[in-house]
Design a protein around this motif. Structure first.
Motif, PDB file in Angstrom:
ATOM      1  N   ILE A   1     127.385  22.225  -2.706  1.00 23.33           N
ATOM      2  CA  ILE A   1     126.212  22.695  -1.960  1.00 23.33           C
ATOM      3  C   ILE A   1     125.151  21.602  -1.901  1.00 23.33           C
ATOM      4  CG2 ILE A   1     124.289  24.343  -2.018  1.00 23.33           C
ATOM      5  CD1 ILE A   1     126.282  26.425  -3.055  1.00 23.33           C
ATOM      6  N   GLY A   2     124.944  20.906  -3.004  1.00 19.44           N
ATOM      7  CA  GLY A   2     123.960  19.822  -3.021  1.00 19.44           C
ATOM      8  C   GLY A   2     124.307  18.700  -2.051  1.00 19.44           C
ATOM      9  N   VAL A   3     125.561  18.299  -2.039  1.00 15.10           N
ATOM     10  CA  VAL A   3     125.996  17.237  -1.120  1.00 15.10           C
ATOM     11  C   VAL A   3     125.882  17.700   0.330  1.00 15.10           C
ATOM     12  CG1 VAL A   3     128.022  15.913  -0.366  1.00 15.10           C
ATOM     13  CG2 VAL A   3     127.484  16.095  -2.792  1.00 15.10           C
ATOM     14  N   ALA A   4     126.260  18.940   0.597  1.00 16.29           N
ATOM     15  CA  ALA A   4     126.187  19.464   1.965  1.00 16.29           C
ATOM     16  C   ALA A   4     124.737  19.547   2.446  1.00 16.29           C
ATOM     17  CB  ALA A   4     126.847  20.837   2.038  1.00 16.29           C
ATOM     18  N   VAL A   5     123.840  20.012   1.585  1.00 20.61           N
ATOM     19  CA  VAL A   5     122.425  20.121   1.955  1.00 20.61           C
ATOM     20  C   VAL A   5     121.826  18.733   2.196  1.00 20.61           C
ATOM     21  CG1 VAL A   5     120.145  20.775   1.070  1.00 20.61           C
ATOM     22  CG2 VAL A   5     122.061  22.360   0.886  1.00 20.61           C
ATOM     23  N   ALA A   6     122.148  17.769   1.338  1.00 20.85           N
ATOM     24  CA  ALA A   6     121.644  16.404   1.539  1.00 20.85           C
ATOM     25  C   ALA A   6     122.179  15.812   2.834  1.00 20.85           C
ATOM     26  CB  ALA A   6     122.031  15.531   0.351  1.00 20.85           C
ATOM     27  N   SER A   7     123.432  16.088   3.168  1.00 16.22           N
ATOM     28  CA  SER A   7     124.018  15.581   4.412  1.00 16.22           C
ATOM     29  C   SER A   7     123.349  16.192   5.633  1.00 16.22           C
ATOM     30  CB  SER A   7     125.515  15.873   4.447  1.00 16.22           C
ATOM     31  OG  SER A   7     126.162  15.231   3.387  1.00 16.22           O
ATOM     32  N   VAL A   8     123.095  17.504   5.574  1.00 13.87           N
ATOM     33  CA  VAL A   8     122.406  18.168   6.685  1.00 13.87           C
ATOM     34  C   VAL A   8     121.016  17.568   6.861  1.00 13.87           C
ATOM     35  CG1 VAL A   8     121.355  20.361   7.402  1.00 13.87           C
ATOM     36  CG2 VAL A   8     123.710  20.311   6.591  1.00 13.87           C
ATOM     37  N   PHE A   9     120.308  17.356   5.767  1.00 15.08           N
ATOM     38  CA  PHE A   9     118.974  16.766   5.858  1.00 15.08           C
ATOM     39  C   PHE A   9     119.028  15.384   6.493  1.00 15.08           C
ATOM     40  CE2 PHE A   9     115.768  13.919   4.116  1.00 15.08           C
ATOM     41  CZ  PHE A   9     114.616  14.538   4.596  1.00 15.08           C
ATOM     42  N   GLN A  10     119.934  14.544   6.038  1.00 11.91           N
ATOM     43  CA  GLN A  10     120.034  13.178   6.571  1.00 11.91           C
ATOM     44  C   GLN A  10     120.350  13.172   8.069  1.00 11.91           C
ATOM     45  OE1 GLN A  10     119.525  10.137   5.225  1.00 11.91           O
ATOM     46  NE2 GLN A  10     118.748  11.157   3.394  1.00 11.91           N
ATOM     47  N   CYS A  11     121.272  14.021   8.474  1.00 12.42           N
ATOM     48  CA  CYS A  11     121.664  14.041   9.887  1.00 12.42           C
ATOM     49  C   CYS A  11     120.537  14.559  10.785  1.00 12.42           C
ATOM     50  CB  CYS A  11     122.906  14.916  10.074  1.00 12.42           C
ATOM     51  SG  CYS A  11     124.394  14.192   9.399  1.00 12.42           S
ATOM     52  N   VAL A  12     119.913  15.657  10.377  1.00 13.11           N
ATOM     53  CA  VAL A  12     118.870  16.244  11.219  1.00 13.11           C
ATOM     54  C   VAL A  12     117.605  15.399  11.187  1.00 13.11           C
ATOM     55  CG1 VAL A  12     117.424  18.289  11.550  1.00 13.11           C
ATOM     56  CG2 VAL A  12     119.840  18.556  11.000  1.00 13.11           C
ATOM     57  N   ALA A  13     117.246  14.872  10.024  1.00  6.16           N
ATOM     58  CA  ALA A  13     116.024  14.068   9.916  1.00  6.16           C
ATOM     59  C   ALA A  13     116.137  12.775  10.726  1.00  6.16           C
ATOM     60  CB  ALA A  13     115.725  13.751   8.453  1.00  6.16           C
ATOM     61  N   ALA A  14     117.323  12.218  10.813  1.00  5.08           N
ATOM     62  CA  ALA A  14     117.502  10.983  11.574  1.00  5.08           C
ATOM     63  C   ALA A  14     117.305  11.205  13.074  1.00  5.08           C
ATOM     64  CB  ALA A  14     118.891  10.410  11.311  1.00  5.08           C
TER      65      ALA A  14
ATOM     66  N   VAL B   1     117.660  26.075   5.300  1.00  3.35           N
ATOM     67  CA  VAL B   1     118.535  27.088   5.890  1.00  3.35           C
ATOM     68  C   VAL B   1     119.968  26.922   5.386  1.00  3.35           C
ATOM     69  CG1 VAL B   1     119.572  27.863   8.060  1.00  3.35           C
ATOM     70  CG2 VAL B   1     117.111  27.467   7.925  1.00  3.35           C
ATOM     71  N   SER B   2     120.463  25.703   5.361  1.00  3.44           N
ATOM     72  CA  SER B   2     121.833  25.482   4.902  1.00  3.44           C
ATOM     73  C   SER B   2     121.965  25.789   3.406  1.00  3.44           C
ATOM     74  CB  SER B   2     122.291  24.059   5.202  1.00  3.44           C
ATOM     75  OG  SER B   2     121.500  23.120   4.508  1.00  3.44           O
ATOM     76  N   LEU B   3     120.941  25.481   2.621  1.00  2.00           N
ATOM     77  CA  LEU B   3     120.957  25.835   1.200  1.00  2.00           C
ATOM     78  C   LEU B   3     121.038  27.348   1.017  1.00  2.00           C
ATOM     79  CD1 LEU B   3     120.650  25.036  -1.807  1.00  2.00           C
ATOM     80  CD2 LEU B   3     118.185  25.243  -1.472  1.00  2.00           C
ATOM     81  N   SER B   4     120.269  28.079   1.784  1.00  2.00           N
ATOM     82  CA  SER B   4     120.278  29.539   1.684  1.00  2.00           C
ATOM     83  C   SER B   4     121.631  30.122   2.072  1.00  2.00           C
ATOM     84  CB  SER B   4     119.195  30.139   2.577  1.00  2.00           C
ATOM     85  OG  SER B   4     117.930  29.675   2.214  1.00  2.00           O
ATOM     86  N   VAL B   5     122.163  29.676   3.195  1.00  2.00           N
ATOM     87  CA  VAL B   5     123.437  30.217   3.685  1.00  2.00           C
ATOM     88  C   VAL B   5     124.573  29.893   2.717  1.00  2.00           C
ATOM     89  CG1 VAL B   5     125.160  29.986   5.517  1.00  2.00           C
ATOM     90  CG2 VAL B   5     122.755  30.233   6.094  1.00  2.00           C
ATOM     91  N   LEU B   6     124.658  28.652   2.264  1.00  2.00           N
ATOM     92  CA  LEU B   6     125.737  28.269   1.360  1.00  2.00           C
ATOM     93  C   LEU B   6     125.610  28.960   0.005  1.00  2.00           C
ATOM     94  CD1 LEU B   6     126.081  24.469   2.159  1.00  2.00           C
ATOM     95  CD2 LEU B   6     127.673  26.299   2.741  1.00  2.00           C
ATOM     96  N   SER B   7     124.404  29.124  -0.492  1.00  2.00           N
ATOM     97  CA  SER B   7     124.206  29.812  -1.774  1.00  2.00           C
ATOM     98  C   SER B   7     124.605  31.282  -1.683  1.00  2.00           C
ATOM     99  CB  SER B   7     122.751  29.698  -2.218  1.00  2.00           C
ATOM    100  OG  SER B   7     122.410  28.362  -2.445  1.00  2.00           O
ATOM    101  N   LEU B   8     124.211  31.943  -0.608  1.00  2.00           N
ATOM    102  CA  LEU B   8     124.595  33.347  -0.436  1.00  2.00           C
ATOM    103  C   LEU B   8     126.100  33.505  -0.272  1.00  2.00           C
ATOM    104  CD1 LEU B   8     121.714  34.636   1.851  1.00  2.00           C
ATOM    105  CD2 LEU B   8     122.113  35.181  -0.562  1.00  2.00           C
ATOM    106  N   ALA B   9     126.721  32.601   0.445  1.00  2.00           N
ATOM    107  CA  ALA B   9     128.175  32.657   0.623  1.00  2.00           C
ATOM    108  C   ALA B   9     128.900  32.417  -0.703  1.00  2.00           C
ATOM    109  CB  ALA B   9     128.619  31.638   1.662  1.00  2.00           C
ATOM    110  N   ALA B  10     128.413  31.474  -1.496  1.00  2.00           N
ATOM    111  CA  ALA B  10     129.031  31.201  -2.792  1.00  2.00           C
ATOM    112  C   ALA B  10     128.869  32.390  -3.735  1.00  2.00           C
ATOM    113  CB  ALA B  10     128.417  29.948  -3.419  1.00  2.00           C
TER     114      ALA B  10
END
Length: 129
Positions: A10-23, A36-45
């Motif tokens: 989840i940490g790697v996925a959230v950091a990747s989403v941040f890097q892609c969108v922020a760029a 948003v991705s942290l919330s969705v992935l945490s609830l799914a897990a």
């Protein structure tokens, strides 16, 4: 161990989403997308963890499992594979026709219990075949 691996994913996925969108859209949009991705992935897990079986009982030709939410489900054993004295893989067919796999590690239960599980599982699987 599984929770740590899930948290790391989840940490790697959230950091990747941040890097892609922020760029592409800026830092504020990157933070929003990361939250948003942290919330969705945490609830799914969490939902996935609650669905995992924590207790089971052998019945005639099948297995009844209980998950962390307390829901019981009966399933027929249709396949069994054992790797040495380390891992037991059961293929289960639920009442609604869905197949699922349950992996039981030898170090998760006592040695005699694991041996009994493997014998009963093989008998249940051969009864179907």
């Amino acid at each position: 161990m599984l929770r740590a691996a899930t948290a790391g994913f989840i940490g790697v996925a959230v950091a990747s989403v941040f890097q892609c969108v922020a760029a592409r859209s800026g830092c504020f949009d990157g933070v929003v997308a990361a939250i948003v991705s942290l919330s969705v992935l945490s609830l799914a897990a969490r939902a996935w963890t609650r669905r995992q079986p924590v207790a089971f009982r052998f019945a005639s030709g099948g297995l009844t499992t209980w998950n962390r939410a307390g829901t019981a489900q009966y399933a027929q054993i249709i396949g069994c594979a054992q790797w040495s004295d380390r891992l037991l893989a059961l293929t289960l067919l639920s009442v609604d026709g869905c197949e699922s796999c349950v992996l039981i590690a030898a170090d998760a239960v006592e040695r005699d219990v694991f041996r009994e599980l493997s014998v009963r599982s093989r008998r249940g699987a051969h009864a179907v075949l």
